[in-house]
Structure formats: C-alpha cells, structure tokens
Write a protein that holds these residues in place. Structure first.
Motif, PDB file in Angstrom:
ATOM      1  N   VAL A 449       0.903  -1.362  -0.099  1.00  0.00           N
ATOM      2  CA  VAL A 449       0.095  -0.144  -0.062  1.00  0.00           C
ATOM      3  C   VAL A 449       0.901   1.322   0.086  1.00  0.00           C
ATOM      4  O   VAL A 449       1.971   1.274   0.336  1.00  0.00           O
ATOM      5  CB  VAL A 449      -1.043   0.014   1.272  1.00  0.00           C
ATOM      6  CG1 VAL A 449      -1.771  -1.082   1.142  1.00  0.00           C
ATOM      7  CG2 VAL A 449      -0.132   0.263   2.618  1.00  0.00           C
ATOM      8  N   ARG A 459      -3.763   2.799   0.347  1.00  0.00           N
ATOM      9  CA  ARG A 459      -4.565   1.843  -0.799  1.00  0.00           C
ATOM     10  C   ARG A 459      -3.631   1.205  -1.546  1.00  0.00           C
ATOM     11  O   ARG A 459      -2.250   1.394  -1.543  1.00  0.00           O
ATOM     12  CB  ARG A 459      -5.371   2.680  -1.508  1.00  0.00           C
ATOM     13  CG  ARG A 459      -6.520   3.415  -1.014  1.00  0.00           C
ATOM     14  CD  ARG A 459      -7.523   2.531  -0.467  1.00  0.00           C
ATOM     15  NE  ARG A 459      -8.545   3.278   0.396  1.00  0.00           N
ATOM     16  CZ  ARG A 459      -8.894   3.352   1.415  1.00  0.00           C
ATOM     17  NH1 ARG A 459      -7.984   3.257   2.399  1.00  0.00           N
ATOM     18  NH2 ARG A 459      -9.813   4.399   1.996  1.00  0.00           N
ATOM     19  N   TYR A 464      -4.621   1.706  -7.016  1.00  0.00           N
ATOM     20  CA  TYR A 464      -4.687   3.315  -7.182  1.00  0.00           C
ATOM     21  C   TYR A 464      -3.174   3.745  -7.381  1.00  0.00           C
ATOM     22  O   TYR A 464      -2.452   3.393  -7.448  1.00  0.00           O
ATOM     23  CB  TYR A 464      -5.134   3.813  -5.697  1.00  0.00           C
ATOM     24  CG  TYR A 464      -6.258   3.189  -5.212  1.00  0.00           C
ATOM     25  CD1 TYR A 464      -7.663   3.952  -5.317  1.00  0.00           C
ATOM     26  CD2 TYR A 464      -6.619   2.027  -4.480  1.00  0.00           C
ATOM     27  CE1 TYR A 464      -8.712   3.589  -4.948  1.00  0.00           C
ATOM     28  CE2 TYR A 464      -7.737   1.754  -4.319  1.00  0.00           C
ATOM     29  CZ  TYR A 464      -9.053   2.397  -4.470  1.00  0.00           C
ATOM     30  OH  TYR A 464     -10.064   1.782  -4.098  1.00  0.00           O
TER      31      TYR A 464
END
Length: 595
Positions: A449, A459, A464
C-alpha cells in the motif's frame, strides 16, 4: 428470595414461554388460532406424506407433529417457526434406517424413534455447551447444493408410488435403473391418480389464489382456501378410491388401516449396536435440521424486527426431537413452507404451534379411519410438488460467476449426493465447507500500500495511484494470522523484500487482523530476526487492542527491531527519509498504544 418478576426472568432464560406468555392477550390468541387452523389443514396431508417418504407408517407423521410442536413452543425462541417432519430430514431418516430392518416392521419404527432420540440428545448437548456456531462451518452454497440434490432424489423416489410399481434406491443411478426396469409394470389407474393430483397441486400453488380473487373473494379467505388445496386432492382421491374400490379392483396402493387415538408412549432402543449405526446419521440430521430451521427462523424474525437465540433454538429443537422419540415419531425440524404459512397467516406467538398440535390431535382421534382409502399416489404427488421449490440450480451459475472454489464445492456436493447418497453428500458438504474456509484463510490477501496524495489514507498500489517511499515497504494483510497462513505470510514478505535493495523499513499493516495465534507469533519473530539480519527494521501499525494485549504477554515486542504505530499515517511520517538501520535491534523500542 427473588421476587415474581425476577423469577419469571430466570425461567424465561430457560423456557421463553415465560417471556412471551406474560404478555399474551386476546388479540394474540385470535391471531394464533387463525394461523393454527390454516397450518393444521396444510399439515395433515403433508405429515402423512413425509412419513411415507421416511419409509414409515402414515400415522407416524401425525405423531411427529403433535408433541414436538408443543415442546418447541415452550423452549424455542421463534414466534413463527413451525416444527415437524420436513422433506430433507425425512429422506435422511429413510437413508439412515432403511437397511436396519424390514420395511413396515416394528424394528424399523424403533430405529426411527432411536434416531429422533439421538438427534434430540445431540442438539441439547450443543445448546447447553453453546456450540450453535459450529453450524456456521456449513456454508450456505454447500447447503443449497445438498438441498437441491436431495429435492431431486426425493422427487425421483416418489415416482414409483405415482407409477404404482415397486422400485427404489438410495442414489440417482439406482433409482433410474430400478424405475426403468419396472416401468412396464406401471398401473394405469394409479398413474392417472398420481398425474392428476400432481397437476392439480401445481395449479393450486400458482393459479388457485388468483382464480379465487377474480371471483371477488377476500384475500384472507382466498389464502385459506389456497393453503387447503392439498386437502382437496386428498378428499377427492380418497373418496374415489373408496367409492369405486380402486384398491380391490385395480390394485391401487392405499395407506391402509391407520390406528385411531392418541400418540403412543414409546421408548428408544439403547442397543449399542443400533446406536453405533445411527449416531453418525443423527449428527448429520441434527446439523442439517438446525441450519435449515435457524435460517428460516431468522428470516421470519427479521420481518418483524424480532430476534432469535441460536443456542436456545438448539434446546427447542432438541426437546422437539425427544418428544418425537417418546411419542412414536421420527426426527423433526423447522419447516420452510409451513413456517411461512404460519407467519403469513398471522401467528403472533409460539402458542400458534400449540393450537396446531391440538388440531392434529383431534385429527388423530377422529379422522384417521377416513385415511384408510387414501391412495399413496396422492401423497407422492404432495411430496413431489412440495420439493420442487427445493431444486434451485441457479446456485451453480451464481457460484461460478462469484467464486470458483464455492462452485467446485457446490458441484461436488450435488454430484456426491446424487451419486453416493444423502449421508455421503452431506458429509462431503461439511468437509468441503471447512476445507474452503481453511484454503481461503490460508492464503490471505496481502497488498503493498501507499498514501493517497493529499490524504492520510493508504490503498493498494495495484489499484490506485499512490505515493510510496523506496526505503519503506508497507504491506496490509487482510486476515487474522494463525497456523494455516503463518508460513504463507513469511514467504510472501520475503519475496517482496528480496526485490528491493534500498529497503530500510517493513511495516505490517494490521487493521483486519483480529487474532494472532502462537504459530503466527513465531512467524512474526522469525520475520523480525531475518529482516534485522538484512539491516531492515520491522514495524507494525494499526494493531487492534485485543491483539496488542496478547502480544504484550510474549517477548515479541521487546525484541521487535522497529515500533508499533497507532496509525499507518504516523508510521509514514516518522519513517519518511530515515537513515539506514544497521546492527542489532534496540533493547527498548518505542511502542505506541494500539487501538
């Protein structure tokens, strides 16, 4: 000494009747009485039919629907659940006792009574020990697959009665082979009765209610008459069989003489040999019956914003099965169709079940002589139409689209149930449900992440556009850590670290970790030591309070090369741009309080 209110509260914990009974009024009585009349009308042919399915005398279906209902009303927590014989449990009963004695023999009835006793005993033990959660290991897709396969077997097993031939078998291949062999022996009159009754009952389910409404009848009266449709089929075919002597002249199989009177007092066998043969099936019947019953009870309770207590449901169902064992019945559970009818008819409390039992008792005292000429083909048609709603192949498409592992489990459950029998099918379903859970949890989702720009949120880098630091690797694990996935965690982390030469910090983000067992703790210790040897600090973030409390009882935190951060945002701020770490870990690392 406790006062009256406290005494009732204590009794209500054991027998919920002391809870709802205190508030019972005339309005509830009226609603329960109307519901009981409707359900009684429906249960008379249904109880007889399920006794036939279980391979037992017709009257045992009535007996299994009297005392068990009363005991559930006392000990159960659902306001609408109607307890008695159901299709799947009746089929499992037939499979369990079919090879233990000759059909129609007293020994077969003793075996059925003993099976009900063992089922009741097992359910009560689970309830006393509060082990109702064990039923959660039987996944819904697997249960749906088992019930679908059972519905097919039930329908196929009744074709012999509709055709008027002697055929049978415990598996689909056996049933198809037996039916094919004896197809030429079909009785035309029996076939006409069976097909006519089936067609009529199908129309009753789908067309009678709209037809009655089109005649201007009130919805409530039309609903009562629609529910009484199967009684109409019983009355017409019974009268025809009696008036034209269909049994004597054309060989139509009928129910025969049915004892008139109260349910008998019976005693289960305590033979070790019989118990060893029945204890396995009793456990399976208990689990399947409980899962089916609780799912129905919870669904109906939710519609009125009520709640049920699963562990007390075990007690209620256990008491109902013990009642069946001591009054000439066989295993029972909460039925879907009768419970929905009970609910839709306006049942306000479990007293509706007690009134239903009273109605069935009156039927056993007065109506049983009229059943003597009832064609078995009519009962078979009742079963076939009832189980058509159980067959749902849409679960295959849904599971294939959503989860291939669930699809494999559902498919295998259906195939094994059809090909090897209900006991092997349900056993396979239980085992597959547990294996699927272990497989999924043994390979937890782990994501690298990074920070969403301009926020404090982190995220998955593969989903992302996020900000990352080449010196810091943050991995979020989305599963509790235990023996089955501990080694997987180690291997995945080592693989991630191996391709990052500039790495200085590894943060294990734990917002989804609800528990860390001893095996997983040892893996975390191994990860900490190996990363330290590579000059990389190991940190934790967003550790839940209960998990942190458990970690504090070990030496892991004192040996941790890094820190425990309250949030991943704090970890990112503190570790950003830090110097490289070399040497042994600090003796007292900074520790933050877990959430």
């Amino acid at each position: 000494m406790p006062n009256r209110s406290e005494l009732f509260d204590r009794l209500a914990r054991v027998m919920p009747v002391f809870d709802w009974g205190r508030r019972y009024d005339r309005a509830a009585f009226g609603s329960d009485l109307v519901a009981a009349v409707i359900v009684t009308i429906m249960l008379i042919p249904q109880s007889l039919a399920y006794a036939l399915l279980a391979g037992l005398p017709a009257e045992t279906g009535i007996y299994a629907s009297i005392v068990p209902i009363v005991l559930y009303a006392i000990f159960g927590t659902s306001r609408a659940l109607a307890v008695g014989p159901v299709a799947v449990v009746s089929l499992m009963t037939a499979a369990a006792i079919g090879n233990l004695a000759e059909p129609g023999s007293p020994e077969l009835l003793v075996a059925a009574i003993t099976l009900a006793f063992l089922s009741g005993l097992f359910l009560i033990v689970l309830g006393v020990l509060r082990l109702g959660f064990l039923a959660n290991f039987l996944s819904h897709p697997v249960v749906a697959g088992f019930i679908t396969a059972s519905g097919i077997l039930i329908a196929m097993s009744q074709l012999s009665h509709i055709l008027g031939i002697r055929a049978g078998g415990a598996t689909l291949p056996d049933l198809v082979s037996s039916l094919s062999t004896h197809l030429g022996e079909a009785n035309p009159v029996t076939l006409a009765i069976g097909l006519g009754a089936t067609a009529f009952l199908v129309w009753v389910r789908k067309g009678l209610m709209p037809f009655l409404l089109s005649l201007g009848m009130t919805p409530r009266l039309a609903g009562v008459l629609a529910k009484a449709g199967p009684v109409g089929a019983v009355l017409v075919t019974t009268f025809a069989a009696w008036a034209f002597d269909l049994s004597g002249r054309f060989g139509v199989k009928v129910v025969g003489e049915v004892p008139q009177g109260l349910p008998p007092l019976t005693m289960p066998s305590f033979s070790p040999k019989l118990w060893s043969a029945l204890v396995g099936p009793a456990v399976l019947i208990s689990v399947i019956g409980f899962v089916e019953s609780v799912s129905v009870a919870q669904t109906l309770a939710a519609r009125k914003r009520q709640r049920i207590a699963p562990d007390r449901e075990l007690i209620g169902l256990g008491a109902a099965n013990l009642g069946a064992a001591f009054t000439g019945g066989f295993p029972v559970t909460g039925g879907f169709s009768r419970s929905v009818v009970n609910f839709d008819a306006g049942a306000a409390t479990p007293a509706a079940g007690a009134f239903t039992a009273l109605g069935l008792l009156l039927a056993a005292l007065t109506l049983t002589p009229l059943i003597e000429h009832l064609p078995k083909a009519t009962l078979a048609a009742t079963i076939v139409v009832a189980v058509l709603s159980l067959v749902d192949f849409s679960i295959l498409k849904k599971s294939w689209t959503y989860s291939r592992a669930d699809f494999a489990a559902v498919s295998l459950t259906i195939l094994l149930t059809l090909g090897a029998g209900v006991e092997i099918g349900v056993t396979a379903g239980v085992v597959l449900s547990i294996l699927i859970h272990l497989y999924k949890s043994s390979r937890p989702h782990m994501a690298v992440v990074g920070r969403m720009p301009g926020t404090e949120h982190f995220r998955n880098v593969e989903r992302y556009s996020v900000e990352t630091d080449p010196a810091v690797l943050t991995v979020r694990v989305d599963e509790s850590l235990y023996f089955a996935n501990a080694r997987y965690l180690e291997d995945r982390l080592y693989d991630m670290v191996a391709g990052r030469p500039g790495l200085r910090h590894v943060v294990l983000m734990c917002p989804a970790v609800n528990e860390i067992d001893l095996s997983a703790l040892e893996s975390l210790e191994a990860i900490n030591e190996r990363l330290s040897a590579l000059g990389v600090r190991f940190h934790l973030s967003e550790v839940k309070g209960p998990v942190m409390d458990r970690l504090k009882t070990s030496k892991f935190l004192s040996h941790l090369s890094g820190k425990v951060f309250l949030s991943q945002h704090q970890a990112a701020l503190e570790l950003a741009g830090t110097a490289s770490f070399t040497g042994t870990p600090p003796s007292h690392p900074q520790e933050r309080t877990a959430s």
